[in-house]
Design a protein around this motif. Structure first.
Motif, PDB file in Angstrom:
ATOM      1  N   LYS A 216     -34.997 -79.255   0.898  1.00 38.62           N
ATOM      2  CA  LYS A 216     -34.294 -80.515   0.709  1.00 38.62           C
ATOM      3  C   LYS A 216     -33.027 -80.307  -0.106  1.00 38.62           C
ATOM      4  O   LYS A 216     -32.877 -79.326  -0.817  1.00 38.62           O
ATOM      5  CB  LYS A 216     -35.202 -81.531   0.023  1.00 38.62           C
ATOM      6  N   GLY A 217     -32.130 -81.301  -0.028  1.00 37.22           N
ATOM      7  CA  GLY A 217     -30.908 -81.264  -0.807  1.00 37.22           C
ATOM      8  C   GLY A 217     -29.721 -80.917   0.068  1.00 37.22           C
ATOM      9  O   GLY A 217     -29.851 -80.442   1.190  1.00 37.22           O
ATOM     10  N   PHE A 218     -28.510 -81.220  -0.457  1.00 37.44           N
ATOM     11  CA  PHE A 218     -27.327 -80.909   0.327  1.00 37.44           C
ATOM     12  C   PHE A 218     -26.381 -79.975  -0.406  1.00 37.44           C
ATOM     13  O   PHE A 218     -25.175 -79.978  -0.194  1.00 37.44           O
ATOM     14  CB  PHE A 218     -26.595 -82.185   0.774  1.00 37.44           C
ATOM     15  N   GLY A 219     -26.915 -79.150  -1.303  1.00 40.28           N
ATOM     16  CA  GLY A 219     -26.143 -78.046  -1.833  1.00 40.28           C
ATOM     17  C   GLY A 219     -25.203 -78.378  -2.960  1.00 40.28           C
ATOM     18  O   GLY A 219     -24.132 -77.773  -3.075  1.00 40.28           O
ATOM     19  N   LEU A 220     -25.574 -79.341  -3.827  1.00 40.84           N
ATOM     20  CA  LEU A 220     -24.737 -79.663  -4.984  1.00 40.84           C
ATOM     21  C   LEU A 220     -25.338 -79.174  -6.295  1.00 40.84           C
ATOM     22  O   LEU A 220     -24.668 -79.173  -7.324  1.00 40.84           O
ATOM     23  CB  LEU A 220     -24.515 -81.183  -5.076  1.00 40.84           C
ATOM     24  N   GLY A 221     -26.605 -78.763  -6.268  1.00 44.97           N
ATOM     25  CA  GLY A 221     -27.299 -78.404  -7.501  1.00 44.97           C
ATOM     26  C   GLY A 221     -26.633 -77.282  -8.269  1.00 44.97           C
ATOM     27  O   GLY A 221     -26.367 -77.393  -9.470  1.00 44.97           O
ATOM     28  N   LEU A 222     -26.315 -76.166  -7.585  1.00 40.64           N
ATOM     29  CA  LEU A 222     -25.722 -75.025  -8.278  1.00 40.64           C
ATOM     30  C   LEU A 222     -24.272 -75.293  -8.669  1.00 40.64           C
ATOM     31  O   LEU A 222     -23.791 -74.773  -9.687  1.00 40.64           O
ATOM     32  CB  LEU A 222     -25.816 -73.772  -7.408  1.00 40.64           C
ATOM     33  N   SER A 223     -23.574 -76.112  -7.877  1.00 43.76           N
ATOM     34  CA  SER A 223     -22.222 -76.499  -8.257  1.00 43.76           C
ATOM     35  C   SER A 223     -22.259 -77.305  -9.555  1.00 43.76           C
ATOM     36  O   SER A 223     -21.441 -77.097 -10.466  1.00 43.76           O
ATOM     37  CB  SER A 223     -21.576 -77.318  -7.137  1.00 43.76           C
ATOM     38  N   TYR A 224     -23.233 -78.210  -9.644  1.00 40.86           N
ATOM     39  CA  TYR A 224     -23.429 -78.987 -10.869  1.00 40.86           C
ATOM     40  C   TYR A 224     -23.752 -78.058 -12.040  1.00 40.86           C
ATOM     41  O   TYR A 224     -23.187 -78.190 -13.137  1.00 40.86           O
ATOM     42  CB  TYR A 224     -24.561 -79.992 -10.654  1.00 40.86           C
ATOM     43  N   VAL A 225     -24.647 -77.102 -11.816  1.00 40.24           N
ATOM     44  CA  VAL A 225     -25.026 -76.155 -12.867  1.00 40.24           C
ATOM     45  C   VAL A 225     -23.794 -75.432 -13.407  1.00 40.24           C
ATOM     46  O   VAL A 225     -23.579 -75.344 -14.621  1.00 40.24           O
ATOM     47  CB  VAL A 225     -26.050 -75.128 -12.318  1.00 40.24           C
ATOM     48  N   GLN A 226     -22.968 -74.917 -12.500  1.00 37.86           N
ATOM     49  CA  GLN A 226     -21.791 -74.169 -12.935  1.00 37.86           C
ATOM     50  C   GLN A 226     -20.826 -75.057 -13.723  1.00 37.86           C
ATOM     51  O   GLN A 226     -20.272 -74.628 -14.757  1.00 37.86           O
ATOM     52  CB  GLN A 226     -21.067 -73.572 -11.728  1.00 37.86           C
ATOM     53  N   ARG A 227     -20.619 -76.291 -13.269  1.00 34.32           N
ATOM     54  CA  ARG A 227     -19.694 -77.187 -13.960  1.00 34.32           C
ATOM     55  C   ARG A 227     -20.174 -77.488 -15.377  1.00 34.32           C
ATOM     56  O   ARG A 227     -19.383 -77.537 -16.324  1.00 34.32           O
ATOM     57  CB  ARG A 227     -19.531 -78.491 -13.180  1.00 34.32           C
ATOM     58  N   ILE A 228     -21.469 -77.701 -15.528  1.00 36.69           N
ATOM     59  CA  ILE A 228     -22.002 -78.014 -16.861  1.00 36.69           C
ATOM     60  C   ILE A 228     -21.893 -76.794 -17.771  1.00 36.69           C
ATOM     61  O   ILE A 228     -21.504 -76.906 -18.946  1.00 36.69           O
ATOM     62  CB  ILE A 228     -23.464 -78.482 -16.755  1.00 36.69           C
ATOM     63  N   ILE A 229     -22.213 -75.627 -17.250  1.00 34.94           N
ATOM     64  CA  ILE A 229     -22.104 -74.403 -18.043  1.00 34.94           C
ATOM     65  C   ILE A 229     -20.656 -74.177 -18.472  1.00 34.94           C
ATOM     66  O   ILE A 229     -20.368 -73.871 -19.640  1.00 34.94           O
ATOM     67  CB  ILE A 229     -22.621 -73.187 -17.248  1.00 34.94           C
ATOM     68  N   GLN A 230     -19.722 -74.341 -17.555  1.00 33.09           N
ATOM     69  CA  GLN A 230     -18.308 -74.167 -17.877  1.00 33.09           C
ATOM     70  C   GLN A 230     -17.830 -75.211 -18.883  1.00 33.09           C
ATOM     71  O   GLN A 230     -17.011 -74.894 -19.756  1.00 33.09           O
ATOM     72  CB  GLN A 230     -17.464 -74.242 -16.601  1.00 33.09           C
ATOM     73  N   SER A 231     -18.324 -76.435 -18.774  1.00 32.96           N
ATOM     74  CA  SER A 231     -17.917 -77.490 -19.706  1.00 32.96           C
ATOM     75  C   SER A 231     -18.375 -77.196 -21.126  1.00 32.96           C
ATOM     76  O   SER A 231     -17.774 -77.673 -22.092  1.00 32.96           O
ATOM     77  CB  SER A 231     -18.480 -78.843 -19.245  1.00 32.96           C
ATOM     78  N   HIS A 232     -19.450 -76.426 -21.257  1.00 29.15           N
ATOM     79  CA  HIS A 232     -19.926 -75.995 -22.582  1.00 29.15           C
ATOM     80  C   HIS A 232     -19.181 -74.753 -23.080  1.00 29.15           C
ATOM     81  O   HIS A 232     -19.430 -74.292 -24.193  1.00 29.15           O
ATOM     82  CB  HIS A 232     -21.425 -75.671 -22.529  1.00 29.15           C
ATOM     83  N   ASN A 233     -18.289 -74.205 -22.233  1.00 31.17           N
ATOM     84  CA  ASN A 233     -17.605 -72.938 -22.522  1.00 31.17           C
ATOM     85  C   ASN A 233     -18.597 -71.769 -22.587  1.00 31.17           C
ATOM     86  O   ASN A 233     -18.433 -70.842 -23.381  1.00 31.17           O
ATOM     87  CB  ASN A 233     -16.786 -73.023 -23.816  1.00 31.17           C
ATOM     88  N   TRP A 234     -19.614 -71.842 -21.747  1.00 30.14           N
ATOM     89  CA  TRP A 234     -20.573 -70.769 -21.575  1.00 30.14           C
ATOM     90  C   TRP A 234     -20.270 -70.076 -20.248  1.00 30.14           C
ATOM     91  O   TRP A 234     -19.327 -70.455 -19.544  1.00 30.14           O
ATOM     92  CB  TRP A 234     -22.010 -71.294 -21.560  1.00 30.14           C
ATOM     93  N   THR A 235     -21.063 -69.085 -19.914  1.00 28.38           N
ATOM     94  CA  THR A 235     -20.907 -68.405 -18.625  1.00 28.38           C
ATOM     95  C   THR A 235     -22.258 -68.294 -17.928  1.00 28.38           C
ATOM     96  O   THR A 235     -23.309 -68.321 -18.581  1.00 28.38           O
ATOM     97  CB  THR A 235     -20.310 -66.993 -18.784  1.00 28.38           C
TER      98      THR A 235
END
Length: 265
Positions: A216-235
């Motif tokens: 299930k899903g349309f492929g936004l989960g990992l994009s969301y993960v990356q955006r949140i990690i980047q917003s924290h200035n993490w990698t």
């Protein structure tokens, strides 16, 4: 009367959700003007919204009919369906809105001190014995947005389960060194082909595997993960091998770790 108002309220929520879906699809179309929007992507988006909406409508109709009257067990079942599908719909909408805010640089984080091992144990409670925790005895405190970090962990663990061909085998572990804190989610799933690893954080990208035809899903989960990690200035980075599984590693730098004095205050 109160019962009727209750179901009317639920139907109202569904209609609001449909309006939001229309707006979000419009936003996605505008966002994708530089490229061709794939019909498959739009069909997937509509399907992922319509599925919970249809389930909510069905449950509400049954609860408002003679079938569910004087049958507490049946009523409880359909109330649970409404609650679960509403949460699923809310999560989908929140993910898309978060990505929209990140695109406009209007995403606001609310960092707070978090006991990371305590949070990881709480997240792990949603899973079974297939999930192993490997956490040092000392609980590191970090500064992060609790809601978004929790959603990141949910997404990564849910992905590890989805892409396990047999019984999942997942390890969640942490390690602290001079580079900060590393949070690792390791699975023994189907793995990702090397040529696709660089694409997995793109919106709507899905790793298709013949063993997971109904993921299930349309492929936004990992994009969301990356955006949140980047917003924290993490990698975040990935190691994967087809047939052997994947490792998703979040690197929290020393600047986001709190000293004992800071946590005490």
């Amino acid at each position: 009367m109160s019962s009727s108002l209750r179901w009317m309220g639920l139907i109202g929520l569904v209609l609001i959700a449909q309006a939001l879906m229309g707006y979000l699809i419009w936003w996605l179309l505008r966002r994708q003007q530089r490229t061709v929007v794939q019909t498959e992507v739009l069909h997937s988006i509509v399907h992922e919204f319509q599925s919970p909406i249809t389930a909510i409508r069905m449950a509400a109709d049954i609860l408002d009919s003679p079938i569910a009257r004087n049958q507490p067990e049946r009523t409880e079942k359909y109330v649970r369906i409404i609650r679960e599908e509403t949460e699923r719909l809310q999560h989908q909408v929140e993910t898309m809105l978060t990505l929209a805010r990140a695109d406009r640089n209007t995403l606001i984080l609310n960092p707070e001190p978090i006991q990371i091992h305590q949070l990881l144990r709480s997240v792990a409670e949603r899973h079974g014995d297939y999930l192993t925790l490997n956490l040092p005895s000392h609980d590191t405190h970090i500064l992060a947005d609790r809601l978004h970090l929790t959603n990141v962990l949910y997404n990564l663990l849910d992905n590890a389960v989805k892409y396990s061909s047999d019984e999942p085998q997942i390890t969640l572990l942490t390690k602290t060194n001079t580079d900060g804190l590393t949070i690792t989610i390791r699975d023994r799933g189907v793995g990702i082909p090397p040529k696709l690893v660089a694409q997995i954080f793109q919106p709507f990208f899905r790793v298709h595997d013949r063993n997971q035809p109904s993921v299930k899903g349309f492929g936004l989960g990992l994009s969301y993960v990356q955006r949140i990690i980047q917003s924290h200035n993490w990698t975040i980075w990935v190691k994967s091998e087809v047939g052997q599984g994947s490792e998703f590693m979040i690197q929290v730098p020393p600047s986001s770790l709190l000293s004992p004095n800071e946590t005490a205050s």
